[in-house]
Motif scaffolding. Structure first.
Motif, PDB file in Angstrom:
ATOM      1  N   THR A  10       0.882  -1.161   0.000  1.00 31.04           N
ATOM      2  CA  THR A  10       0.000   0.000   0.000  1.00 31.04           C
ATOM      3  C   THR A  10       0.922   1.214   0.000  1.00 31.04           C
ATOM      4  O   THR A  10       1.133   1.870   1.021  1.00 31.04           O
ATOM      5  CB  THR A  10      -0.935   0.012   1.224  1.00 31.04           C
ATOM      6  OG1 THR A  10      -1.619  -1.242   1.319  1.00 31.04           O
ATOM      7  CG2 THR A  10      -1.967   1.131   1.122  1.00 31.04           C
ATOM      8  N   SER A  11       1.516   1.480  -1.148  1.00 30.83           N
ATOM      9  CA  SER A  11       2.523   2.541  -1.235  1.00 30.83           C
ATOM     10  C   SER A  11       1.892   3.897  -0.968  1.00 30.83           C
ATOM     11  O   SER A  11       0.746   4.167  -1.334  1.00 30.83           O
ATOM     12  CB  SER A  11       3.181   2.541  -2.616  1.00 30.83           C
ATOM     13  OG  SER A  11       3.929   1.369  -2.814  1.00 30.83           O
ATOM     14  N   GLY A  12       2.693   4.761  -0.328  1.00 35.08           N
ATOM     15  CA  GLY A  12       2.228   6.089   0.010  1.00 35.08           C
ATOM     16  C   GLY A  12       2.975   7.170  -0.735  1.00 35.08           C
ATOM     17  O   GLY A  12       3.618   6.912  -1.757  1.00 35.08           O
ATOM     18  N   ILE A  13       2.927   8.372  -0.206  1.00 40.01           N
ATOM     19  CA  ILE A  13       3.473   9.539  -0.892  1.00 40.01           C
ATOM     20  C   ILE A  13       4.896   9.861  -0.453  1.00 40.01           C
ATOM     21  O   ILE A  13       5.469  10.853  -0.927  1.00 40.01           O
ATOM     22  CB  ILE A  13       2.564  10.770  -0.679  1.00 40.01           C
ATOM     23  CG1 ILE A  13       2.498  11.147   0.801  1.00 40.01           C
ATOM     24  CG2 ILE A  13       1.169  10.494  -1.234  1.00 40.01           C
ATOM     25  CD1 ILE A  13       1.704  12.424   1.076  1.00 40.01           C
ATOM     26  N   GLY A 212      -5.515  -1.765  -1.216  1.00 43.17           N
ATOM     27  CA  GLY A 212      -6.110  -1.019  -0.117  1.00 43.17           C
ATOM     28  C   GLY A 212      -6.213   0.479  -0.333  1.00 43.17           C
ATOM     29  O   GLY A 212      -6.116   0.990  -1.446  1.00 43.17           O
ATOM     30  N   ALA A 213      -6.412   1.201   0.783  1.00 43.05           N
ATOM     31  CA  ALA A 213      -6.603   2.649   0.764  1.00 43.05           C
ATOM     32  C   ALA A 213      -5.256   3.350   0.893  1.00 43.05           C
ATOM     33  O   ALA A 213      -4.511   3.115   1.844  1.00 43.05           O
ATOM     34  CB  ALA A 213      -7.524   3.065   1.906  1.00 43.05           C
ATOM     35  N   ARG A 218      -6.744   7.125  -3.315  1.00 44.60           N
ATOM     36  CA  ARG A 218      -7.218   6.050  -4.199  1.00 44.60           C
ATOM     37  C   ARG A 218      -7.321   4.741  -3.436  1.00 44.60           C
ATOM     38  O   ARG A 218      -6.726   4.579  -2.362  1.00 44.60           O
ATOM     39  CB  ARG A 218      -6.288   5.890  -5.397  1.00 44.60           C
ATOM     40  CG  ARG A 218      -5.033   5.100  -5.134  1.00 44.60           C
ATOM     41  CD  ARG A 218      -4.152   5.040  -6.353  1.00 44.60           C
ATOM     42  NE  ARG A 218      -3.447   6.281  -6.563  1.00 44.60           N
ATOM     43  CZ  ARG A 218      -2.873   6.638  -7.708  1.00 44.60           C
ATOM     44  NH1 ARG A 218      -2.941   5.829  -8.751  1.00 44.60           N
ATOM     45  NH2 ARG A 218      -2.241   7.784  -7.820  1.00 44.60           N
ATOM     46  N   ASP A 219      -8.061   3.799  -3.998  1.00 41.58           N
ATOM     47  CA  ASP A 219      -8.147   2.437  -3.476  1.00 41.58           C
ATOM     48  C   ASP A 219      -7.723   1.478  -4.585  1.00 41.58           C
ATOM     49  O   ASP A 219      -8.154   1.624  -5.740  1.00 41.58           O
ATOM     50  CB  ASP A 219      -9.578   2.108  -3.033  1.00 41.58           C
ATOM     51  CG  ASP A 219      -9.995   2.901  -1.816  1.00 41.58           C
ATOM     52  OD1 ASP A 219      -9.533   2.575  -0.712  1.00 41.58           O
ATOM     53  OD2 ASP A 219     -10.782   3.857  -1.985  1.00 41.58           O
ATOM     54  N   GLY A 238      -4.801 -12.083  -2.202  1.00 41.61           N
ATOM     55  CA  GLY A 238      -6.001 -11.498  -1.623  1.00 41.61           C
ATOM     56  C   GLY A 238      -5.946  -9.987  -1.523  1.00 41.61           C
ATOM     57  O   GLY A 238      -5.111  -9.330  -2.139  1.00 41.61           O
ATOM     58  N   ASP A 239      -6.864  -9.441  -0.719  1.00 44.01           N
ATOM     59  CA  ASP A 239      -7.004  -7.984  -0.635  1.00 44.01           C
ATOM     60  C   ASP A 239      -6.986  -7.465   0.796  1.00 44.01           C
ATOM     61  O   ASP A 239      -7.504  -6.391   1.086  1.00 44.01           O
ATOM     62  CB  ASP A 239      -8.296  -7.552  -1.318  1.00 44.01           C
ATOM     63  CG  ASP A 239      -9.549  -8.138  -0.653  1.00 44.01           C
ATOM     64  OD1 ASP A 239      -9.418  -8.917   0.314  1.00 44.01           O
ATOM     65  OD2 ASP A 239     -10.661  -7.808  -1.109  1.00 44.01           O
ATOM     66  N   LYS A 240      -6.354  -8.224   1.706  1.00 40.41           N
ATOM     67  CA  LYS A 240      -6.395  -7.863   3.126  1.00 40.41           C
ATOM     68  C   LYS A 240      -5.300  -6.902   3.553  1.00 40.41           C
ATOM     69  O   LYS A 240      -5.271  -6.475   4.702  1.00 40.41           O
ATOM     70  CB  LYS A 240      -6.339  -9.124   3.995  1.00 40.41           C
ATOM     71  CG  LYS A 240      -7.487 -10.097   3.738  1.00 40.41           C
ATOM     72  CD  LYS A 240      -8.840  -9.426   3.884  1.00 40.41           C
ATOM     73  CE  LYS A 240      -9.974 -10.427   3.628  1.00 40.41           C
ATOM     74  NZ  LYS A 240     -11.291  -9.746   3.637  1.00 40.41           N
ATOM     75  N   GLY A 241      -4.391  -6.564   2.633  1.00 36.70           N
ATOM     76  CA  GLY A 241      -3.369  -5.594   2.990  1.00 36.70           C
ATOM     77  C   GLY A 241      -2.000  -6.002   2.508  1.00 36.70           C
ATOM     78  O   GLY A 241      -1.830  -7.008   1.816  1.00 36.70           O
ATOM     79  N   PRO A 242      -0.984  -5.205   2.869  1.00 41.68           N
ATOM     80  CA  PRO A 242       0.384  -5.499   2.442  1.00 41.68           C
ATOM     81  C   PRO A 242       0.861  -6.848   2.986  1.00 41.68           C
ATOM     82  O   PRO A 242       0.542  -7.217   4.121  1.00 41.68           O
ATOM     83  CB  PRO A 242       1.197  -4.351   3.039  1.00 41.68           C
ATOM     84  CG  PRO A 242       0.204  -3.259   3.289  1.00 41.68           C
ATOM     85  CD  PRO A 242      -1.074  -3.952   3.642  1.00 41.68           C
ATOM     86  N   SER A 243       1.617  -7.562   2.168  1.00 42.26           N
ATOM     87  CA  SER A 243       2.141  -8.857   2.599  1.00 42.26           C
ATOM     88  C   SER A 243       3.217  -9.315   1.635  1.00 42.26           C
ATOM     89  O   SER A 243       3.373  -8.756   0.547  1.00 42.26           O
ATOM     90  CB  SER A 243       1.026  -9.912   2.687  1.00 42.26           C
ATOM     91  OG  SER A 243       0.367 -10.046   1.443  1.00 42.26           O
TER      92      SER A 243
END
Length: 272
Positions: A10-13, A212-213, A218-219, A238-243
């Motif tokens: 879930t990369s950020g800025i 993710g968010a 964005r999602d 899956g879509d449960k988060g970073p892994s």
């Protein structure tokens, strides 16, 4: 068997934090026996505020981060398929650039995303990638990886069979498709398109994804996948988060599939 690892992010800025996460994943992947770590599209910076992002992109940030990650790859003895990052190009725009960094200190191999994501979605989302990004023009393969020849593509490229036909003609053993798919398009098309491209090219498809968010609002869909040449999904994160996920690649299956369904050998040019 060749073991690979995929980093779902879930990369950020903030590129520094994203880079640190990739370095940690490289160490964990190497410890787990992986020969290559694959990361998503825009792994180092995912920011729809292009003015805010431009300071890092237009400065020394991208080159310095590539050098840093390359050094880490050499230290750990693991190749890094950096899904993509934004870099400044001579046109005044950016390129959405994949970078393959080999642990043996070879020169980085780069690919600039060819197809630009310009779309209005029914959800109200609007994307105009071509406003800021210059489209790539070359089909690129990495000739010498731990499992053979690797073709490079990025996200929206997935929707254009001609690119994957060209990679199939080059007899790629695997094709990387790092992505930041939106949720609506991911739910509708992600799995079916990746399976189709693997079948068409008779190759493994390796798709590390954002999930993710995100900080920029964005999602993304997630579901980082590995698909074999027969079209079977070997890994779905899956879509449960970073892994971090691992998958063992059986190279012998490529020849087995190409013998059963010799579509690459039987392909004919179609007049337009």
């Amino acid at each position: 068997m060749t073991r690979i690892a995929l980093l779902q992010m879930t990369s950020g800025i903030e590129p520094e934090g994203n880079g640190t996460a990739i370095e940690a994943a490289m160490a964990e992947a190497a410890e787990g026996g992986a020969r290559i770590l694959f990361t998503p599209e825009m792994a180092l910076l995912l920011d729809r505020d292009r003015r805010r992002a431009a300071e890092w992109i237009g400065g020394e940030g991208p080159a310095a981060m590539i050098a840093r990650l390359g050094e880490r790859a050499r230290d750990l003895g693991i190749d890094l398929a950096l899904g993509s990052l934004p870099v400044a190009v001579s046109s005044g725009k950016f390129a959405n650039r994949s970078v393959y960094l080999a642990a043996d200190e070879g020169s980085p191999v780069t690919y600039d995303k060819i197809h630009m994501f310009d779309v209005e979605l029914s959800t109200g989302e609007s994307w105009r990638e071509s406003n800021a990004y210059e489209a790539g023009r070359e089909v690129i393969t990495v000739e010498d990886t731990p499992f053979g020849r690797l073709g490079l593509a990025v996200c929206y490229d997935l929707r254009f069979p001609a690119l994957f036909g060209a990679l199939g003609d080059r007899r790629c053993d695997a094709i990387a498709v790092p992505a930041a798919f939106t949720v609506p398009t991911g739910e509708a098309h992600w799995h079916v398109l990746l399976r189709a491209r693997a079948i068409e090219a008779s190759a493994f498809v390796i798709a590390a994804a954002q999930v993710g968010a995100h900080e920029d609002g964005r999602d993304t869909y997630g579901h980082s996948l590995v698909v074999d040449p027969w079209g079977e999904v070997l890994l779905d994160m899956g879509d449960k988060g970073p892994s971090l996920g691992f998958c063992d690649i059986d190279l012998a299956s490529i020849d087995e599939v190409r013998a059963q369904v010799p579509s690459l050998a039987n392909r004919r040019e179609i007049a337009k």
